[in-house]
Motif scaffolding. Structure first.
Motif, PDB file in Angstrom:
ATOM      1  N   ASP B 232       0.823  -1.220   0.000  1.00  0.00           N
ATOM      2  CA  ASP B 232       0.000   0.000   0.000  1.00  0.00           C
ATOM      3  C   ASP B 232       0.852   1.263   0.000  1.00  0.00           C
ATOM      4  O   ASP B 232       0.523   2.249  -0.646  1.00  0.00           O
ATOM      5  CB  ASP B 232      -0.911   0.003   1.242  1.00  0.00           C
ATOM      6  N   TYR B 233       1.952   1.218   0.770  1.00  0.00           N
ATOM      7  CA  TYR B 233       2.725   2.460   0.876  1.00  0.00           C
ATOM      8  C   TYR B 233       3.409   2.831  -0.427  1.00  0.00           C
ATOM      9  O   TYR B 233       3.752   3.986  -0.650  1.00  0.00           O
ATOM     10  CB  TYR B 233       3.731   2.399   2.035  1.00  0.00           C
ATOM     11  N   THR B 236       0.786   4.612  -2.184  1.00  0.00           N
ATOM     12  CA  THR B 236       0.738   5.960  -1.605  1.00  0.00           C
ATOM     13  C   THR B 236       1.819   6.849  -2.212  1.00  0.00           C
ATOM     14  O   THR B 236       1.568   7.993  -2.583  1.00  0.00           O
ATOM     15  CB  THR B 236       0.955   5.894  -0.079  1.00  0.00           C
ATOM     16  N   ALA B 239       0.869   7.896  -5.503  1.00  0.00           N
ATOM     17  CA  ALA B 239      -0.234   8.863  -5.441  1.00  0.00           C
ATOM     18  C   ALA B 239       0.277  10.258  -5.091  1.00  0.00           C
ATOM     19  O   ALA B 239      -0.366  11.249  -5.376  1.00  0.00           O
ATOM     20  CB  ALA B 239      -1.272   8.397  -4.422  1.00  0.00           C
ATOM     21  N   LYS B 240       1.436  10.308  -4.449  1.00  0.00           N
ATOM     22  CA  LYS B 240       2.001  11.616  -4.133  1.00  0.00           C
ATOM     23  C   LYS B 240       2.512  12.313  -5.378  1.00  0.00           C
ATOM     24  O   LYS B 240       2.860  13.490  -5.332  1.00  0.00           O
ATOM     25  CB  LYS B 240       3.206  11.464  -3.205  1.00  0.00           C
TER      26      LYS B 240
ATOM     27  N   MET C  58      -6.676   8.652 -10.745  1.00  0.00           N
ATOM     28  CA  MET C  58      -5.332   8.941 -10.251  1.00  0.00           C
ATOM     29  C   MET C  58      -4.260   8.535 -11.250  1.00  0.00           C
ATOM     30  O   MET C  58      -3.076   8.861 -11.075  1.00  0.00           O
ATOM     31  CB  MET C  58      -5.062   8.189  -8.943  1.00  0.00           C
ATOM     32  N   LEU C  60      -3.283   5.446 -11.549  1.00  0.00           N
ATOM     33  CA  LEU C  60      -2.491   4.472 -10.806  1.00  0.00           C
ATOM     34  C   LEU C  60      -2.817   3.031 -11.181  1.00  0.00           C
ATOM     35  O   LEU C  60      -2.438   2.108 -10.475  1.00  0.00           O
ATOM     36  CB  LEU C  60      -2.697   4.658  -9.298  1.00  0.00           C
ATOM     37  N   ARG C  87       2.087  12.589 -13.555  1.00  0.00           N
ATOM     38  CA  ARG C  87       2.631  12.896 -12.221  1.00  0.00           C
ATOM     39  C   ARG C  87       2.353  14.320 -11.782  1.00  0.00           C
ATOM     40  O   ARG C  87       2.272  14.608 -10.591  1.00  0.00           O
ATOM     41  CB  ARG C  87       4.138  12.630 -12.217  1.00  0.00           C
ATOM     42  N   ARG C  90      -1.091  14.136 -10.198  1.00  0.00           N
ATOM     43  CA  ARG C  90      -1.175  13.240  -9.051  1.00  0.00           C
ATOM     44  C   ARG C  90      -0.564  13.895  -7.816  1.00  0.00           C
ATOM     45  O   ARG C  90       0.574  14.369  -7.857  1.00  0.00           O
ATOM     46  CB  ARG C  90      -0.381  11.974  -9.370  1.00  0.00           C
ATOM     47  N   GLY C  91      -1.296  13.956  -6.762  1.00  0.00           N
ATOM     48  CA  GLY C  91      -0.747  14.517  -5.536  1.00  0.00           C
ATOM     49  C   GLY C  91      -0.855  16.024  -5.483  1.00  0.00           C
ATOM     50  O   GLY C  91      -0.928  16.607  -4.404  1.00  0.00           O
ATOM     51  N   MET C  96      -5.249  11.616  -3.010  1.00  0.00           N
ATOM     52  CA  MET C  96      -6.052  10.475  -2.596  1.00  0.00           C
ATOM     53  C   MET C  96      -5.698  10.050  -1.175  1.00  0.00           C
ATOM     54  O   MET C  96      -4.536  10.074  -0.770  1.00  0.00           O
ATOM     55  CB  MET C  96      -5.820   9.318  -3.566  1.00  0.00           C
ATOM     56  N   PHE C  98      -6.090   6.756   1.284  1.00  0.00           N
ATOM     57  CA  PHE C  98      -6.388   5.328   1.110  1.00  0.00           C
ATOM     58  C   PHE C  98      -7.069   4.745   2.331  1.00  0.00           C
ATOM     59  O   PHE C  98      -7.109   5.329   3.414  1.00  0.00           O
ATOM     60  CB  PHE C  98      -5.126   4.555   0.792  1.00  0.00           C
ATOM     61  N   GLN C  99      -7.517   3.511   2.105  1.00  0.00           N
ATOM     62  CA  GLN C  99      -8.353   2.863   3.096  1.00  0.00           C
ATOM     63  C   GLN C  99      -7.626   2.560   4.403  1.00  0.00           C
ATOM     64  O   GLN C  99      -8.051   2.950   5.470  1.00  0.00           O
ATOM     65  CB  GLN C  99      -8.901   1.563   2.503  1.00  0.00           C
ATOM     66  N   ALA C 104      -0.670   2.025   4.586  1.00  0.00           N
ATOM     67  CA  ALA C 104      -0.501   2.991   3.506  1.00  0.00           C
ATOM     68  C   ALA C 104       0.678   3.922   3.749  1.00  0.00           C
ATOM     69  O   ALA C 104       1.119   4.612   2.839  1.00  0.00           O
ATOM     70  CB  ALA C 104      -1.775   3.798   3.303  1.00  0.00           C
TER      71      ALA C 104
END
Lengths: 601, 335, 339
Positions: B232-233, B236, B239-240, C58, C60, C87, C90-91, C96, C98-99, C104
């Motif tokens: 997950d990280y 993340t 996503a950054k 996203m 992704l 990119r 994104r961010g 985003m 996350f769950q 995460a």
């Protein structure tokens, strides 16, 4: 997990023989004996001089570890291969297994009396150790002192009569001062005396010892021991009685020469120690104090390369120049195919043979023994097992002489040539009847026995070959393979027919204990009092020609009884670079025996 | 951390002690070191008794062990059955093995991890399939075959081809030329000649070791990277809006490194015992040879010293692995 | 820019994944748009395509995914952008949350480091400036003693604090769209409300739109402006929260509402929808919900229902909108059939 060839030999030897390395490790190659000298017509000194200089690396399976090769701890063939080039001794063994006086060191060696046997050694006054101190009678006296086996001290573990060790064996009351690998010859000496400013040695024997040339090999410098122990003059120390001096000498003799320290492991020959790296190499450079004909090569390096195929690759790659690895058909094929390599397979000292056991009544009938000898297909066994390495191998036809030795003659082919018809005829003539099962029988006793060996592939192949060839002749033979055969059953004679090896020896007396009545190594219970007596006489005969005749008769007498069937010699595979001239196979001393005359182009 | 290390070392001592007892019992039961001598009748019985006395073979096993241990804890590992100092031989062998293993291991790790990471990042690409298949093939190749191939094809042919048949550039045996740096040739003992000679000898065995070991690291790193790439990280991080390179190196690889580094460290500890086959083929007389020789010759002191050094290395590198893990993973605390 | 202009407009978005077993049609023709300060709820069971939709926005999705349709951020088309170009959005423009905050965050880096990394990915700041910004962000999301907490590792944070940190990371670059994928699922109930409240506050503070993805209608109740219910990769009902909650016109939405404790009433047992969602590889020809639907008939099983406008802004993909309109209490649909 292969044991090295040499330890194998040692194991196989089962103590027959002053194992060559032990007492005769020291022989020198005089340039005059090498086959590479120019034709005899060239008496003039104008012949092209051999190219001087150059370097050679010789591969050893295991490394030599000690300058004193006479200790039981360190006696090894590996040491011999090094010592050939730096240790003095009055005789060396040449490639015909003859003992040759080393003329650089000895002015003369003479038997001056046969009763009592007296040998007078006159040392070349110019002979010096590499530190400049003379090689003299002190060094001979030390050899006698260390190896006569008469000096012992109280065993500190001995608590009283009946004391036992951890395994329950009786502890000896005394322990020897010297860790001598052997005492043969020296134990028969009455005295060793020095005269003529220590340049003359006189050895007097209690009892005659014809193989006296095997003594005083592998001299170590007595003056080093004197310096290290503080004993002023070693010849003043009683050689057969315990004393504080002799104990100090013993302590140093046992371990002080370990490790090739150039300051201690002095040279008395062509080369001296330059450097030693444990488990890797010993580098020898020319001994600038050597008084005789100098060697050609600048350096001879003995490098430890355990693996035979690694040796072969290194030779082909030009990293080493000479080798003599453990026999292996794959490596032999590699060497034979390699370019720039001289491959010279030879028959070695170790030989296989069948011994029939007198305890088994079936062999009391000489017809059975001779019929058995006739159905063993020695040539076929050689073709299958030895020829892939040494195509020139032939059956061995003597038990006292090696084929290259003076005195060797074919004394066994008349019995040991494969002939089924003859074998059957012998049996039939002796009253054996061929049964419906294809096997002979006599008086309700079938012609059946076992061939026992220690369970290695070569022996199994040999036994199976004989089982098959003798089946044609009506023998019902069974193979008996047992890893403990050599160590436990052979010495007590627990077998019908034993298949094992002896190590041939240049000393003709070596096999005495094997074939004498009640001999220490006569495991088969062979009895021929006449032969035993003849052997004893021959061992004390100091006239060499007479002795040779007597030995031939002993050999013939033993073989004519057909209690033993010599089979073949194990192959050796010396190989060297095509750029190297001079190497010649020498079983007991190793390939380096004449490295002083090698040349490289 | 310091107290952790001290505690671990203290725990290791009884472990080492127990293991040495087991080793000793195994060694003394492998056979009789002077059997050869006993089976030669021409060796005087008195001499055999002397050797038994000197080697302590006449003493009970417990007494022998205590005597060995008493000396060993003072750093005296005794003598071989050939009366040579054990430590001198083992120390030299350790140096030989370290030289071989250290370089080969570094190269293997670099290549292996690099290939593993790229394979994982480009999972199911032609590169990944190629690398995976290649790694599997190399991984399963017998060392002996690789060694012979390299010797006869690469070394001998190549040396002759480039006209260095007499003075081979690529050597097949040993960790150095036997008569290279000697008392009579001090000019060869300098740094540059020594390194040149070393490299000419090290090339083949290192290549062999690298070929057979990098594949393992490639496979391991690939697996570790696949795991972290799916974490997950890492999502993340993407996503950054970070660059893919940064995502892979700083996030996926950095975390995969924790397991990879641990395995490498443990492997390294085990390698101190010697790369037995490679050492045998190329005649590098390292720790592997000490082991083989001590077993062949039934040399208790030599084997025990090998065992001791190896055990210490394994324990030490286990400890190092733990420390590396703790350094790499802030969740782990060593106290 | 007027507040009426959508900042993100997704039209007819489809996502397919080729696999060894066939093509997985994860998202089929999804459309929506959000404006600043909008809160859009996307609701559905796991596997319905809601998260894939978010990941598509996203950029992704794994390389193997095939994305068709259009995703427009203001005037920029995002579908078909190269990873490098993506990119920039994104961010920075679209962020985003996350769950699972437990996994995460990267366990090996300090929280502050990870925040600073997010900041510096899009803004040219020094380490020191980025650190100051990290502390500020932690303040913003309500983490006490932010000055010292900035140097903590994720494992030293509680779950709620980690999710706050995640949110801080997401808002680090003042994004225009914040996608929150099940942001509270892994948290305990008391923390859930705080986090949601914070998200709503942040929306106003940042003038951003929020897309809240959840399987839990209870989460979106009361905070979303508009909602989309997804099933088998498709939007099956769209409308305001009131539309969906009080006059659902798609049996699946009704089923979801029935599984909601607060909605169903404490005295009644929860009524889960029987059956399981269909495989996305071999979708049946008709309405994908038909195997589980009490109203299903032959038409449902053969013809996929079109989007039917129920009222202004309320759209349902059901053949039986009329029938539901006629029902007294459509919410009792499943109970009636069950008895």
């Amino acid at each position: 997990m292969s044991t090295t060839k040499r330890s194998q030999i040692a194991a196989l030897a089962l103590g027959l023989a002053l194992v060559a390395g032990a007492c005769s490790s020291d022989k020198k190659a005089a340039p005059s004996t090498t086959p590479s000298t120019t034709p005899s017509t060239a008496a003039a000194p104008t012949t092209t001089p051999a190219p001087a200089g150059g370097e050679v690396i010789y591969a050893q399976e295991e490394g030599g570890v000690a300058f004193n090769n006479a200790t039981s701890t360190n006696n090894s063939f590996a040491n011999t291969e090094v010592l050939n080039l730096l240790q003095p001794g009055p005789f060396y063994i040449d490639d015909k297994l003859d003992f040759v006086m080393w003329k650089d060191l000895m002015d003369s060696v003479e038997v001056t009396s046969t009763s009592p046997q007296t040998i007078v050694y006159k040392i070349n006054p110019k002979a010096v150790w590499s530190d400049g101190v003379a090689i003299d009678c002190k060094d001979f006296y030390l050899a006698y002192m260390a190896q006569n086996g008469k000096v012992s001290v109280a065993n500190p573990d001995f608590t009283g009569p009946g004391a036992t060790d951890a395994d329950g064996n009786a502890l000896p009351e005394t322990l020897p001062v010297f860790d001598a690998a052997g005492t043969t010859g020296y134990d028969q000496m009455k005295s060793v005396t020095c005269s003529d400013d220590n340049k003359t040695v006189t050895a007097v024997y209690d009892t005659p010892f014809a193989d006296w040339k095997g003594t005083f090999g592998g001299l170590v410098p007595a003056h080093v021991i004197e310096a290290k122990t503080g004993v002023a003059d070693i010849t003043k120390v009683d050689a057969v009685t315990d004393s504080p001096e002799i104990e100090k000498i013993g302590e140093f003799w046992n371990t002080g020469f370990d490790g090739w320290d150039p300051a201690i492991a002095l040279s008395g020959a062509w080369y001296k120690i330059d450097s030693y790296t444990v488990d890797k190499s010993i580098v020898l450079v020319k001994n600038d104090k050597f008084w005789g004909t100098a060697a050609n090569l600048d350096t001879v390096t003995l490098q430890v390369i355990t693996d035979a195929s690694a040796q072969a690759a290194a030779l082909e790659n030009g990293e080493i120049q000479a080798m003599q690895p453990q026999a292996d058909p794959g490596v032999a094929a590699t060497l034979a195919a390699a370019s720039g390599v001289t491959f010279s397979p030879a028959s070695g000292l170790v030989y296989e043979h069948y011994d029939m056991n007198a305890k088994n009544p079936i062999f009391a009938d000489k017809a059975v023994r001779t019929a058995f000898a006739a159905c063993v297909d020695r040539q076929d066994i050689i073709d299958k097992l030895v020829a892939p390495i040494n195509p020139d191998a032939k059956p061995l036809n003597s038990v006292i002489f090696m084929p290259q030795q003076t005195g060797y003659e074919d004394r066994f082919s008349k019995y040991g040539t494969f002939d089924v018809a003859a074998s059957k005829k012998i049996l039939k003539g002796a009253g054996w009847v061929l049964g419906g099962d294809g096997f002979y029988a006599k008086d309700g006793q079938q012609l059946t026995f076992k061939i026992s060996h220690k369970g290695i592939q070569r022996r199994s192949d040999t036994a199976q070959n004989t089982i098959a060839s003798c089946k044609e002749a009506g023998f019902n033979i069974v193979e008996d393979s047992d890893t403990k055969f050599n160590s436990q059953r052979l010495p007590i004679g627990d077998y019908d027919v034993a298949l094992f090896a002896w190590v041939g020896n240049p000393l003709l007396s070596a096999a005495t204990s094997v074939y004498s009545v009640d001999g220490g190594a006569n495991f088969q219970g062979y009895v021929n009092q006449e032969a035993t007596d003849m052997y004893k006489v021959a061992n004390g005969e100091l006239d060499e020609a007479k002795r040779l005749d007597e030995m031939k008769k002993v050999d013939a007498a033993i073989l004519d009884d057909v209690w033993t069937i010599p089979l073949f010699q194990l192959p050796e595979m010396p190989a060297w670079s095509a750029k190297l001239t001079g190497p010649s196979f020498n079983g007991p001393a190793g390939l380096t025996w004449n490295a002083n005359v090698w040349t490289v182009s | 951390m310091i107290s952790f290390i001290i505690r671990r070392v203290l725990v290791s001592i009884p472990l080492l002690f127990l293991a040495s007892i087991v080793a000793f019992i195994l060694v003394v039961n492998t056979g009789d070191p002077i059997e050869d001598l006993r089976t030669k009748p021409n060796v005087p019985k008195a001499t055999i008794a002397l050797r038994e006395h000197e080697l302590g073979l006449d003493k009970p096993v417990v007494e022998r062990y205590v005597s060995w241990l008493g000396k060993a804890v003072h750093g005296d590992f005794g003598k071989t059955i050939k009366n040579q100092p054990v430590w001198a031989q083992v120390r030299r062998s350790l140096g030989v093995t370290l030289r071989l293993v250290l370089f080969a291991e570094i190269v293997s790790v670099l290549i292996g991890v690099m290939i593993g990471v790229v394979s994982a990042v480009k999972q199911y690409s032609w590169f990944d399939y190629g690398a995976t298949t290649g790694a599997f093939l190399l991984y399963s190749l017998p060392v002996l075959a690789v060694g012979s191939f390299l010797k006869f094809i690469l070394a001998i042919r190549l040396n002759r081809w480039i006209g260095r048949g007499d003075d081979p550039l690529i050597k097949t045996i040993g960790e150095g030329t036997a008569n290279f740096c000697t008392a009579s040739k001090p000019y060869n003992c300098g740094f540059i000649p020594s390194v040149t000679d070393f490299l000419s000898h090290a090339f083949l065995p290192m290549l062999t070791l690298v070929l057979i070991t990098f594949a393992g690291y490639a496979r391991f790193s690939r697996a570790a990277m696949l795991e972290t790439l799916n974490a997950d990280y890492v999502r993340t991080a993407r996503a950054k809006g970070l660059s893919e390179r940064r995502v892979i190196m700083k996030h996926a690889f950095r975390t995969a490194l924790m397991t990879v580094a641990t395995v490498i460290s443990l492997d390294f500890g085990a390698l101190i015992g010697g790369a037995i086959l490679t050492e045998t083929i190329f005649e590098w007389h390292g720790m592997g040879r000490v082991l083989v020789e001590s077993i062949n010759k039934i040399d208790p002191n030599l084997l025990l010293c090998w065992f001791f050094v190896t055990a210490v290395a394994v324990i030490a590198f286990n400890l190092i692995a733990d420390i590396i893990y703790a350094v790499l993973d802030p969740r782990i605390r060593l106290d | 820019m007027t507040s009426l202009d959508p900042i993100l407009k997704v039209s007819n978005l489809s996502v397919e994944f080729p696999t060894d077993d066939g093509i997985v049609k994860a998202v089929r023709g999804v459309s929506f748009e959000v404006r600043p300060r909008d809160v859009l709820g996307i609701v559905g069971e796991s596997g319905c395509g809601k998260s894939v939709t978010a990941m598509a926005v996203m950029g992704l999705l794994p390389r193997t995914a095939r994305v068709t349709g259009s995703i427009r951020f203001r005037d920029d088309e995002l579908v078909g952008l190269k990873p490098k170009e993506m990119r920039a959005y994104r961010g920075q423009k679209i962020a985003m949350v996350f769950q699972d905050p437990m996994t995460a965050l990267n366990p090996v880096y300090k929280v502050g480091w990870q925040l600073a990394e997010a900041v510096r990915a899009h803004e040219d700041l020094t380490r020191k400036q980025a650190r100051a910004r990290s502390i500020e962000l932690l303040h913003t999301v309500g983490i006490p003693q932010a000055e010292s907490r900035v140097d903590s590792y994720p494992h030293e944070f509680s779950g709620g604090m980690r999710q706050r940190a995640m949110i801080a990371m997401a808002i680090a670059n003042n994004p225009d769209v914040l996608i929150a994928d099940e942001p509270t699922t892994a948290l305990d109930v008391t923390v859930q409300a705080q986090i949601l409240e914070m998200l709503i506050n942040l929306k106003d503070h940042l003038n951003a739109a929020i897309i809240l993805i959840t399987h839990d209608l209870g989460v979106v109740a009361g905070i979303t402006d508009r909602m989309q219910v997804m099933y088998a990769g498709k939007v099956v009902e769209t409308g305001t929260a009131d539309d969906i909650f009080y006059s659902p016109r798609m049996p699946y939405s009704i089923g979801l509402l029935g599984s909601l404790p607060s909605h169903a009433g404490s005295q009644e047992r929860l009524k889960p929808i029987s059956g399981a969602p269909p495989s996305l590889i071999n979708l049946p020809a008709g309405c994908p919900f038909s195997p589980r639907c009490p109203l299903a008939d032959d038409v449902c099983e053969s013809v996929e229902p079109p989007q039917v406008v129920v009222s202004d802004g309320h759209v349902s993909a059901c053949h039986h909108v009329e029938a539901l309109n006629a029902m007294a209490d459509p919410l009792k649909l499943f109970e009636e059939v069950a008895t």
